[in-house]
Enzyme design. Structure first.
Site, PDB file in Angstrom:
ATOM      1  N   GLU A  90     -45.646  38.631  21.176  1.00 14.01           N
ATOM      2  CA  GLU A  90     -45.220  38.270  22.293  1.00 14.01           C
ATOM      3  C   GLU A  90     -44.428  39.547  23.054  1.00 14.01           C
ATOM      4  O   GLU A  90     -43.304  39.449  23.649  1.00 14.01           O
ATOM      5  CB  GLU A  90     -44.129  37.181  22.401  1.00 14.01           C
ATOM      6  CG  GLU A  90     -42.678  37.593  21.582  1.00 14.01           C
ATOM      7  CD  GLU A  90     -42.826  37.281  20.062  1.00 14.01           C
ATOM      8  OE1 GLU A  90     -43.940  37.449  19.214  1.00 14.01           O
ATOM      9  OE2 GLU A  90     -41.852  37.086  19.360  1.00 14.01           O
ATOM     10  N   HIS A 114     -48.472  29.774  22.474  1.00 17.87           N
ATOM     11  CA  HIS A 114     -47.474  30.363  21.659  1.00 17.87           C
ATOM     12  C   HIS A 114     -46.831  31.533  22.148  1.00 17.87           C
ATOM     13  O   HIS A 114     -45.615  31.432  22.283  1.00 17.87           O
ATOM     14  CB  HIS A 114     -48.033  30.487  20.296  1.00 17.87           C
ATOM     15  CG  HIS A 114     -46.887  30.833  19.323  1.00 17.87           C
ATOM     16  ND1 HIS A 114     -46.282  29.949  18.485  1.00 17.87           N
ATOM     17  CD2 HIS A 114     -46.463  32.027  19.033  1.00 17.87           C
ATOM     18  CE1 HIS A 114     -45.495  30.576  17.653  1.00 17.87           C
ATOM     19  NE2 HIS A 114     -45.413  31.938  18.226  1.00 17.87           N
ATOM     20  N   GLU A 115     -47.575  32.443  22.531  1.00 19.10           N
ATOM     21  CA  GLU A 115     -46.934  33.614  22.991  1.00 19.10           C
ATOM     22  C   GLU A 115     -46.134  33.625  24.225  1.00 19.10           C
ATOM     23  O   GLU A 115     -45.177  34.118  24.440  1.00 19.10           O
ATOM     24  CB  GLU A 115     -48.105  34.843  22.885  1.00 19.10           C
ATOM     25  CG  GLU A 115     -48.688  35.180  21.858  1.00 19.10           C
ATOM     26  CD  GLU A 115     -47.665  35.058  20.394  1.00 19.10           C
ATOM     27  OE1 GLU A 115     -46.757  35.516  20.449  1.00 19.10           O
ATOM     28  OE2 GLU A 115     -48.320  34.682  19.298  1.00 19.10           O
ATOM     29  N   HIS A 130     -42.860  32.242  24.019  1.00 18.95           N
ATOM     30  CA  HIS A 130     -42.026  33.159  23.584  1.00 18.95           C
ATOM     31  C   HIS A 130     -41.013  33.852  24.789  1.00 18.95           C
ATOM     32  O   HIS A 130     -40.137  34.712  24.748  1.00 18.95           O
ATOM     33  CB  HIS A 130     -42.480  34.287  23.079  1.00 18.95           C
ATOM     34  CG  HIS A 130     -42.566  33.978  21.363  1.00 18.95           C
ATOM     35  ND1 HIS A 130     -41.372  33.625  20.610  1.00 18.95           N
ATOM     36  CD2 HIS A 130     -43.599  34.182  20.414  1.00 18.95           C
ATOM     37  CE1 HIS A 130     -41.756  33.484  19.365  1.00 18.95           C
ATOM     38  NE2 HIS A 130     -43.015  33.639  19.193  1.00 18.95           N
ATOM     39  N   GLU A 169     -39.129  31.356  16.385  1.00 14.28           N
ATOM     40  CA  GLU A 169     -40.340  30.804  16.186  1.00 14.28           C
ATOM     41  C   GLU A 169     -40.279  29.285  16.037  1.00 14.28           C
ATOM     42  O   GLU A 169     -41.356  28.735  16.597  1.00 14.28           O
ATOM     43  CB  GLU A 169     -40.931  31.210  14.764  1.00 14.28           C
ATOM     44  CG  GLU A 169     -41.266  32.900  14.979  1.00 14.28           C
ATOM     45  CD  GLU A 169     -42.093  33.466  15.813  1.00 14.28           C
ATOM     46  OE1 GLU A 169     -43.044  32.557  16.555  1.00 14.28           O
ATOM     47  OE2 GLU A 169     -42.174  34.725  16.007  1.00 14.28           O
ATOM     48  N   ASP A 225     -40.228  41.401   6.356  1.00 14.54           N
ATOM     49  CA  ASP A 225     -41.643  41.108   5.984  1.00 14.54           C
ATOM     50  C   ASP A 225     -42.063  40.155   4.796  1.00 14.54           C
ATOM     51  O   ASP A 225     -42.881  39.613   5.005  1.00 14.54           O
ATOM     52  CB  ASP A 225     -42.423  42.517   6.100  1.00 14.54           C
ATOM     53  CG  ASP A 225     -42.498  42.956   7.363  1.00 14.54           C
ATOM     54  OD1 ASP A 225     -42.360  42.349   8.351  1.00 14.54           O
ATOM     55  OD2 ASP A 225     -43.118  44.532   7.413  1.00 14.54           O
ATOM     56  N   TYR A 240     -41.308  28.789  11.336  1.00 12.32           N
ATOM     57  CA  TYR A 240     -42.183  28.111  12.159  1.00 12.32           C
ATOM     58  C   TYR A 240     -42.101  26.453  12.342  1.00 12.32           C
ATOM     59  O   TYR A 240     -41.717  25.746  13.149  1.00 12.32           O
ATOM     60  CB  TYR A 240     -43.502  28.337  11.916  1.00 12.32           C
ATOM     61  CG  TYR A 240     -43.829  29.992  12.730  1.00 12.32           C
ATOM     62  CD1 TYR A 240     -43.689  30.808  11.550  1.00 12.32           C
ATOM     63  CD2 TYR A 240     -44.476  30.464  13.723  1.00 12.32           C
ATOM     64  CE1 TYR A 240     -43.770  32.404  12.001  1.00 12.32           C
ATOM     65  CE2 TYR A 240     -44.667  31.678  13.954  1.00 12.32           C
ATOM     66  CZ  TYR A 240     -44.280  32.679  13.177  1.00 12.32           C
ATOM     67  OH  TYR A 240     -44.406  34.080  13.383  1.00 12.32           O
TER      68      TYR A 240
END
Ligand code: BES
Ligand code: ZN
Length: 611
Positions: A265, A289-290, A293, A312, A369, A377
């Protein structure tokens, strides 16, 4: 006081208000060289140094208005990089500002950048560079206070032999005699460092909406412009639900296949994987979705990566609201069913007591990460979905969502801030009755408990029924010597998501005999399907059954698709399949330079090639 376990900066003493980047893109050396100027402001009294995050950056000099400043690049922290301590010219009083300029260059180890050879692009003629900074890779692109609690405006001058685009608004360009051009950018909304993004390559643009342009290599333009026509409708639906879109432009950049995510995003310019180009607009939920954001994450930002679900989980919730309004409730509920399965898979992969299966994990000493999964999510989505029902439905919850954005726009928040506002809004707007309901929520289990959510939401399964039904039919044929009664028509009317769900359900069962897989493929032509989501599920189903015929397809797919959501499970499953381990490692090692550094590091861990 902002708290961020993954940054080494003195965030409690000094803040960055603005940065200016002046960088030259050197494709031959695979390096960015130039400077960053930081506008800093003391937030306590007597601040004599600033500590910045860096990772594998070659720092050449530090100065303030032409005066050299002393600096020290500390010993590298394995996960968080090397802190850069700079002694200021004189201690700053509270609210006093100063500017610091750092001359630097990136190196080959910088994890934010991927430098592609011409052969790794679609056009094969020009090199390509793109960055991916979320979660903590911005520090390998520039020295900065690399924490989402810190929001700043930025400007940039990027000098390159090919077109440059950024997560900002273009402000003109200067052509030089040597054939390079300086592209100027300005982001005048405050953004966290992880949203700084740059791409340079043989890029073309085409308008796809009143505030939207799609950027790609020329060879993919036609397909991209066609696939993403619904962009403006997504934005408008988001505006109806929340507040006016605040970023001016919403452009899309379709990257080469090594882009490690589905979408990112980056403000004003979402980055997307080319695997969304299915030719039937079936994978554009990622764009919804993006776009979501733009409010959840980019306006209201998590304070640190422990509260990543605020980015998220909220975004998935809004994404499904947009989808529901545009395509109908059965579609958004179907997406929730799919999401719940993905959550279950993440929990199974970690184990249900693993700390990273908590909605609000502790990340002290951890690499974000490694903690990345579908948990923030989908557990986040399930919490919000549950709260909406529990508190009285959309009439109560949608006004709250809008108020949440208005309250926190431009700020970084944590789970306590979120919860306090939820309580105060419900009390102010609807009275004690809603507070009583909130008090009944099992907050501890939801927020810090590990494993699956404490409450099982019921989703409308209209669209899932046909998938379950077909799955059962195959299951009960498993002992037949020749599976019969199946035909191409079984899935002819399925949406691509229904085919995905059918294949996922099949994967939950004991593997089918190989001749059944032969027959399934003959009838449904699954091996030739180009849709990346279907292809992924088909390959995974076959791998689970040690169906060796699929192995060449798997290696071809996994070595041409850098999106981690696809490449990682494919290589992991191949690694576990009969006679697959060496092939998985060999495929990865042969194609290592194809993957973005972030993806390569994760895959190496998955295959036991790194810690
Ligand atoms: N912001 C994420 C991608 C990300 C998360 C990058 C964490 C680095 C660290 C993006 O918005 C995202 O969630 N992408 C998903 C899209 C999907 C959930 C619709 C993806 O890449 O698959
Ligand atoms: Zn996201």
């Amino acid at each position: 006081m902002p708290y961020d376990p993954t940054s080494q900066s003195n965030l409690d003493e000094i803040r960055t208000n603005h940065i200016h980047l002046a960088l030259t893109v050197d494709f031959a050396a695979k390096a960015l060289t130039g400077s960053v100027e930081l506008e800093l402001e003391a937030i306590t009294s007597n601040v004599s140094k600033v500590v910045l995050d860096t990772s594998y950056i070659d720092v050449r000099s530090v100065s303030t208005q032409g005066h050299v400043l002393k600096f020290n690049l500390e010993k590298r922290h394995e996960k968080y990089g090397s802190a850069l301590s700079i002694e200021l010219a004189k201690p700053l009083a509270k609210n006093e500002s100063t500017k610091v300029t750092i001359e630097y260059a990136t190196t080959q180890e910088c994890t934010a950048c991927q430098w592609l050879e011409p052969s790794q692009t679609v056009g094969k003629k020009h090199p390509y560079l793109f960055t991916q900074c979320q979660a903590i890779h911005a520090r390998s692109l520039l020295p900065c206070q690399d924490s989402p609690s810190m929001k700043l405006t930025y400007t940039a001058d990027i000098t390159a032999p090919l077109r440059a685009v950024m997560s900002a608004v273009p402000k003109g360009e200067d052509k030089h005699k040597n054939g390079t051009t300086t592209f100027k950018f300005e982001q005048c909304q405050r953004v966290p460092s992880y949203l700084i993004a740059l791409a340079v390559g043989n890029l073309e643009s085409r308008e796809i909406g009143p505030r939207s342009t799609v950027w790609t290599e020329p060879e993919v333009m036609e397909a991209a412009a066609w696939e993403f026509v619904d962009t403006e409708n997504f934005i408008r639906t988001g505006e109806e639900l929340l507040t006016p879109y605040d970023w001016g432009r919403y452009d899309l950049l379709v990257l080469p296949a090594s882009f490690p995510y589905g979408g990112m995003e980056n403000p004003c310019l979402t980055f997307v994987t080319p695997s969304l180009l299915a030719g039937d607009r079936s994978l554009v939920d990622v764009v919804a979705h993006e776009i979501a954001h733009s409010w959840m994450g980019n306006l209201v930002t998590t304070e640190n990566w422990e509260h990543f679900w605020l980015n998220e989980g909220f975004t998935v919730f809004v994404e499904r609201k947009i989808l529901g309004r545009m395509k109908g409730k059965e579609h958004s509920e179907f997406s929730a069913i799919l999401g719940y399965k993905a959550l279950q898979e993440s929990v199974d992969l970690y184990g249900k007591e693993h700390p990273f299966t908590a909605l609000r994990p502790c990340l002290r000493g951890e690499d974000p990460d490694d903690a990345f999964s579908r948990v923030p999510y989908e557990k986040g989505f399930n919490l919000l979905y549950y709260l909406e029902k529990h508190l009285g439905g959309p009439e109560v919850f949608e006004p709250y969502l809008r108020a949440h954005v208005q309250e926190f726009a431009g700020r970084s928040i944590n789970t306590d801030d979120w919860k306090a506002f939820l309580y105060s809004f419900m009390e102010k707007t609807f009275g004690q009755e809603k507070v009583d309901l909130l008090n009944k929520v099992d907050w501890d289990t939801w927020l810090v408990g590990t494993g699956m959510p404490p409450f099982d939401n019921r989703f409308d399964d209209t669209l899932a029924k046909a998938c379950t039904c077909l799955c059962k039919k195959w299951d009960s044929s498993r002992h037949d010597t020749h599976p019969s009664g199946f035909a191409p028509e079984d899935i002819a009317k399925f949406s691509s998501t229904q085919t995905v769900v059918f294949l996922e359900k099949m994967s939950e069962l004991e593997p089918l005999p190989h001749k059944h897989l032969d027959e399934m493929d003959r009838l449904y032509r699954l091996t030739t399907v180009r849709n990346s989501e279907i292809r992924l599920r088909w390959h995974l189903l076959c791998l689970k059954a040690d169906y060796e015929k699929i192995y060449p397809e798997v290696t071809a797919f996994a070595s041409s698709m850098g999106r981690m959501k696809m490449a990682r499970p494919l290589l992991r499953s191949l690694y576990k399949a009969k006679n697959g381990a060496d092939l998985a490692r060999e495929t990865f090692l042969t194609h290592k330079s194809f993957y973005h550094p972030i993806a390569a590091a994760m895959i190496a861990k998955d295959l036991g090639l790194a810690k």
